[in-house]
Motif scaffolding. Sequence first.
Motif, PDB file in Angstrom:
ATOM      1  N   LEU A  89       0.824  -1.205   0.000  1.00 42.04           N
ATOM      2  CA  LEU A  89       0.000   0.000   0.000  1.00 42.04           C
ATOM      3  C   LEU A  89       0.862   1.261   0.000  1.00 42.04           C
ATOM      4  CD1 LEU A  89      -2.936   1.076   0.198  1.00 42.04           C
ATOM      5  CD2 LEU A  89      -2.656   1.052   2.685  1.00 42.04           C
ATOM      6  N   GLY A  90       2.076   1.150   0.532  1.00 45.45           N
ATOM      7  CA  GLY A  90       2.953   2.306   0.618  1.00 45.45           C
ATOM      8  C   GLY A  90       3.404   2.835  -0.729  1.00 45.45           C
ATOM      9  N   LYS A  91       3.185   2.089  -1.791  1.00 50.81           N
ATOM     10  CA  LYS A  91       3.579   2.550  -3.125  1.00 50.81           C
ATOM     11  C   LYS A  91       2.627   3.610  -3.667  1.00 50.81           C
ATOM     12  CE  LYS A  91       5.747  -1.888  -4.279  1.00 50.81           C
ATOM     13  NZ  LYS A  91       5.744  -3.068  -5.195  1.00 50.81           N
ATOM     14  N   SER A  92       1.459   3.726  -3.043  1.00 53.06           N
ATOM     15  CA  SER A  92       0.478   4.731  -3.464  1.00 53.06           C
ATOM     16  C   SER A  92       0.332   5.775  -2.361  1.00 53.06           C
ATOM     17  CB  SER A  92      -0.881   4.066  -3.746  1.00 53.06           C
ATOM     18  OG  SER A  92      -1.895   5.045  -3.913  1.00 53.06           O
ATOM     19  N   ASP A  93       0.832   6.973  -2.605  1.00 55.76           N
ATOM     20  CA  ASP A  93       0.752   8.018  -1.586  1.00 55.76           C
ATOM     21  C   ASP A  93      -0.689   8.322  -1.202  1.00 55.76           C
ATOM     22  OD1 ASP A  93       3.475   8.328  -1.371  1.00 55.76           O
ATOM     23  OD2 ASP A  93       3.586   9.947  -2.845  1.00 55.76           O
ATOM     24  N   THR A  94      -1.555   8.452  -2.197  1.00 63.41           N
ATOM     25  CA  THR A  94      -2.957   8.788  -1.923  1.00 63.41           C
ATOM     26  C   THR A  94      -3.662   7.659  -1.186  1.00 63.41           C
ATOM     27  OG1 THR A  94      -3.052  10.183  -3.908  1.00 63.41           O
ATOM     28  CG2 THR A  94      -5.143   9.489  -2.940  1.00 63.41           C
ATOM     29  N   GLY A  95      -3.505   6.432  -1.682  1.00 67.16           N
ATOM     30  CA  GLY A  95      -4.151   5.291  -1.031  1.00 67.16           C
ATOM     31  C   GLY A  95      -3.667   5.115   0.397  1.00 67.16           C
ATOM     32  N   LEU A  96      -2.375   5.273   0.598  1.00 65.21           N
ATOM     33  CA  LEU A  96      -1.814   5.135   1.943  1.00 65.21           C
ATOM     34  C   LEU A  96      -2.368   6.201   2.881  1.00 65.21           C
ATOM     35  CD1 LEU A  96       0.186   3.828   3.906  1.00 65.21           C
ATOM     36  CD2 LEU A  96       1.951   5.343   2.988  1.00 65.21           C
ATOM     37  N   MET A  97      -2.450   7.439   2.405  1.00 60.20           N
ATOM     38  CA  MET A  97      -2.962   8.526   3.245  1.00 60.20           C
ATOM     39  C   MET A  97      -4.423   8.281   3.639  1.00 60.20           C
ATOM     40  SD  MET A  97      -0.634  10.946   3.850  1.00 60.20           S
ATOM     41  CE  MET A  97      -1.240  12.611   3.874  1.00 60.20           C
ATOM     42  N   LEU A  98      -5.223   7.752   2.727  1.00 62.45           N
ATOM     43  CA  LEU A  98      -6.636   7.489   3.024  1.00 62.45           C
ATOM     44  C   LEU A  98      -6.766   6.391   4.084  1.00 62.45           C
ATOM     45  CD1 LEU A  98      -8.230   7.629  -0.547  1.00 62.45           C
ATOM     46  CD2 LEU A  98      -8.494   9.295   1.310  1.00 62.45           C
ATOM     47  N   VAL A  99      -5.973   5.338   3.942  1.00 62.28           N
ATOM     48  CA  VAL A  99      -6.018   4.251   4.923  1.00 62.28           C
ATOM     49  C   VAL A  99      -5.521   4.751   6.284  1.00 62.28           C
ATOM     50  CG1 VAL A  99      -5.049   2.011   5.555  1.00 62.28           C
ATOM     51  CG2 VAL A  99      -5.816   2.427   3.214  1.00 62.28           C
ATOM     52  N   LEU A 100      -4.462   5.531   6.284  1.00 64.24           N
ATOM     53  CA  LEU A 100      -3.936   6.070   7.536  1.00 64.24           C
ATOM     54  C   LEU A 100      -4.958   6.968   8.221  1.00 64.24           C
ATOM     55  CD1 LEU A 100      -0.254   6.920   6.529  1.00 64.24           C
ATOM     56  CD2 LEU A 100      -1.036   5.070   8.020  1.00 64.24           C
ATOM     57  N   TYR A 101      -5.712   7.712   7.426  1.00 60.51           N
ATOM     58  CA  TYR A 101      -6.747   8.561   8.028  1.00 60.51           C
ATOM     59  C   TYR A 101      -7.817   7.711   8.705  1.00 60.51           C
ATOM     60  CZ  TYR A 101     -10.603  11.790   8.607  1.00 60.51           C
ATOM     61  OH  TYR A 101     -11.628  12.517   9.153  1.00 60.51           O
ATOM     62  N   CYS A 102      -8.233   6.645   8.047  1.00 62.49           N
ATOM     63  CA  CYS A 102      -9.232   5.752   8.654  1.00 62.49           C
ATOM     64  C   CYS A 102      -8.699   5.148   9.956  1.00 62.49           C
ATOM     65  CB  CYS A 102      -9.603   4.638   7.676  1.00 62.49           C
ATOM     66  SG  CYS A 102     -10.501   5.210   6.207  1.00 62.49           S
ATOM     67  N   VAL A 103      -7.412   4.812   9.976  1.00 68.51           N
ATOM     68  CA  VAL A 103      -6.794   4.283  11.197  1.00 68.51           C
ATOM     69  C   VAL A 103      -6.818   5.329  12.297  1.00 68.51           C
ATOM     70  CG1 VAL A 103      -4.636   3.455  12.216  1.00 68.51           C
ATOM     71  CG2 VAL A 103      -5.349   2.632   9.971  1.00 68.51           C
ATOM     72  N   LEU A 104      -6.516   6.575  11.960  1.00 69.51           N
ATOM     73  CA  LEU A 104      -6.521   7.651  12.953  1.00 69.51           C
ATOM     74  C   LEU A 104      -7.921   7.885  13.506  1.00 69.51           C
ATOM     75  CD1 LEU A 104      -4.055  10.211  11.314  1.00 69.51           C
ATOM     76  CD2 LEU A 104      -3.733   8.991  13.482  1.00 69.51           C
ATOM     77  N   VAL A 105      -8.931   7.793  12.662  1.00 75.74           N
ATOM     78  CA  VAL A 105     -10.319   7.949  13.121  1.00 75.74           C
ATOM     79  C   VAL A 105     -10.663   6.844  14.122  1.00 75.74           C
ATOM     80  CG1 VAL A 105     -12.750   7.881  12.442  1.00 75.74           C
ATOM     81  CG2 VAL A 105     -11.095   9.153  11.056  1.00 75.74           C
ATOM     82  N   PHE A 106     -10.264   5.620  13.799  1.00 70.10           N
ATOM     83  CA  PHE A 106     -10.520   4.504  14.714  1.00 70.10           C
ATOM     84  C   PHE A 106      -9.788   4.704  16.043  1.00 70.10           C
ATOM     85  CE2 PHE A 106      -9.168   0.388  16.461  1.00 70.10           C
ATOM     86  CZ  PHE A 106     -10.409  -0.172  16.727  1.00 70.10           C
ATOM     87  N   ILE A 107      -8.536   5.170  15.974  1.00 70.13           N
ATOM     88  CA  ILE A 107      -7.776   5.420  17.193  1.00 70.13           C
ATOM     89  C   ILE A 107      -8.450   6.501  18.029  1.00 70.13           C
ATOM     90  CG2 ILE A 107      -5.603   6.335  18.088  1.00 70.13           C
ATOM     91  CD1 ILE A 107      -4.184   4.984  15.758  1.00 70.13           C
ATOM     92  N   ALA A 108      -8.925   7.562  17.371  1.00 69.25           N
ATOM     93  CA  ALA A 108      -9.602   8.648  18.088  1.00 69.25           C
ATOM     94  C   ALA A 108     -10.826   8.117  18.830  1.00 69.25           C
ATOM     95  CB  ALA A 108     -10.003   9.748  17.106  1.00 69.25           C
ATOM     96  N   TRP A 109     -11.605   7.300  18.150  1.00 68.83           N
ATOM     97  CA  TRP A 109     -12.795   6.712  18.788  1.00 68.83           C
ATOM     98  C   TRP A 109     -12.378   5.806  19.951  1.00 68.83           C
ATOM     99  CZ3 TRP A 109     -14.107   1.528  19.238  1.00 68.83           C
ATOM    100  CH2 TRP A 109     -15.385   1.261  19.741  1.00 68.83           C
ATOM    101  N   GLY A 110     -11.371   4.975  19.730  1.00 65.68           N
ATOM    102  CA  GLY A 110     -10.949   4.039  20.765  1.00 65.68           C
ATOM    103  C   GLY A 110     -10.407   4.729  22.003  1.00 65.68           C
ATOM    104  N   LEU A 111      -9.629   5.784  21.822  1.00 64.33           N
ATOM    105  CA  LEU A 111      -9.031   6.477  22.965  1.00 64.33           C
ATOM    106  C   LEU A 111     -10.089   7.111  23.857  1.00 64.33           C
ATOM    107  CD1 LEU A 111      -5.964   8.171  21.237  1.00 64.33           C
ATOM    108  CD2 LEU A 111      -5.878   6.335  22.928  1.00 64.33           C
ATOM    109  N   THR A 112     -11.191   7.591  23.268  1.00 62.72           N
ATOM    110  CA  THR A 112     -12.258   8.193  24.078  1.00 62.72           C
ATOM    111  C   THR A 112     -12.999   7.145  24.897  1.00 62.72           C
ATOM    112  OG1 THR A 112     -13.832   8.057  22.226  1.00 62.72           O
ATOM    113  CG2 THR A 112     -12.572  10.107  22.470  1.00 62.72           C
ATOM    114  N   HIS A 113     -12.764   5.869  24.616  1.00 64.33           N
ATOM    115  CA  HIS A 113     -13.366   4.796  25.398  1.00 64.33           C
ATOM    116  C   HIS A 113     -12.376   4.177  26.385  1.00 64.33           C
ATOM    117  CE1 HIS A 113     -16.293   5.176  22.143  1.00 64.33           C
ATOM    118  NE2 HIS A 113     -17.148   4.506  22.876  1.00 64.33           N
ATOM    119  N   LEU A 114     -11.178   4.781  26.459  1.00 68.40           N
ATOM    120  CA  LEU A 114     -10.168   4.304  27.394  1.00 68.40           C
ATOM    121  C   LEU A 114      -9.838   5.325  28.471  1.00 68.40           C
ATOM    122  CD1 LEU A 114      -7.570   2.686  24.927  1.00 68.40           C
ATOM    123  CD2 LEU A 114      -9.303   1.506  26.300  1.00 68.40           C
ATOM    124  N   PHE A 115      -9.718   6.597  28.065  1.00 68.25           N
ATOM    125  CA  PHE A 115      -9.227   7.633  28.977  1.00 68.25           C
ATOM    126  C   PHE A 115     -10.231   8.778  29.093  1.00 68.25           C
ATOM    127  CE2 PHE A 115      -5.279   5.996  26.778  1.00 68.25           C
ATOM    128  CZ  PHE A 115      -4.874   5.194  27.825  1.00 68.25           C
TER     129      PHE A 115
END
Length: 405
Positions: A145-171
């Motif tokens: 996936l790292g060969k595509s800058d755009t595709g990688l950025m979109l996936v990383l954003y989805c990961v960050l959204v999931f992390i944001a949701w998860g952290l609000t359920h921990l702390f």
Amino acid sequence: MMDFAIFWDWLSFAVRWLHVITGIAWIGSSFYFVALDLGLRQRPGMPVGAFGEEWQVHGGGFYHIQKYLVAPAEMPEHLTWFKWESYATWLSGFAMLCVVYYAGADLFLIDPNVLPMSVPVGILLSMATIGVGWVVYDLLCRSPLGKSDTGLMLVLYCVLVFIAWGLTHLFTGRAAFLHLGAITATIMSANVFMVIIPNQKIVVADLIAGRKPDPKYGKIAKQRSLHNNYLTLPVLFLMLSNHYPLAFGTQFNWVIASLVFIIGVLIRHYFNSVHARKGNPTWTWLGALVLFIIIIWLSTAPKVLTGEPKTSAAAQVYVASVHFPAVRDTVLGRCSMCHAAEPVYEGIYHAPQGVMLDTDADIANHAREIYLQAGRSHAMPPANVSQITDKERALLVAWFEGAGK
């Protein structure tokens, strides 16, 4: 207890100051090199291997800068490395995390209404989230996936959204935002420490040995540098958000954090386009404004309470103090008109900094802050609008210093 509390507050200030200084140095140099890189121009007659050049004027002098995509033909006598700004920013940030959130875990890190846990578990969970965040990011970058800058950025954003949701359920909401910023900042600093600098050292070693450097190392470093460029502004927002409870203390806080990343990308896209002389995409500012208005609207949504505030184990000693009944009356009479779930002071619609002092648990959990800001200093109430007396301030000092004795 008195001397330690004052010392710790000054230590917190010093570490925060250091973090701001190093952060300015890192972000400043990062933004400069991004603008420089995007503004390079090509001309006939440039040295072999040179990709572009830039003339700049600053401080009464002119600068002539040339960039080599891979490396110059020979190793220069003097080479300046830009790395310590990144390392110092991360180290000072982690120190601040320890001083504020780990030392004050009962108040700032752990919320029993979100997820009951002990302080050691909370700290270990905090460190784990930061470490796992980097590992997941790095694996994605090294995957196909790292060969595509755009595709990688979109996936990383989805990961960050999931992390944001998860952290609000921990702390706590405050800690969730801080940790999302810490995870992102760790990714940025680790990019420098684990990828960009090592790759540059490989190129330097090849030059010294008389070998032709492999251009792939520069391409990999460039991709990580691009990520750092777009992540900078969201990190700044997340680090400042702990002063604004409407950001971290509302029901849709994780959505707000997710939208902030898009705003940061839009703003950086504008400046990157201008620096690269690829137009003036003013639409990005309109998009950022619309998203910010949506954030304001989201912050007005009522917080869904999961239970009554609970007194932390460390704070129970303050409730047990013989002074607590008088302290409670003082705080309720002098502070709770603003620091309440429904403030009654004119012009105050939300508890300042999200600090509420209208229950026994709230008062005990904020004992140290009450002591420092209304007992040892006159910072609160502002301009002494509620007319707290010197006798009442002395009571707050005696309560805090005598607790547990």
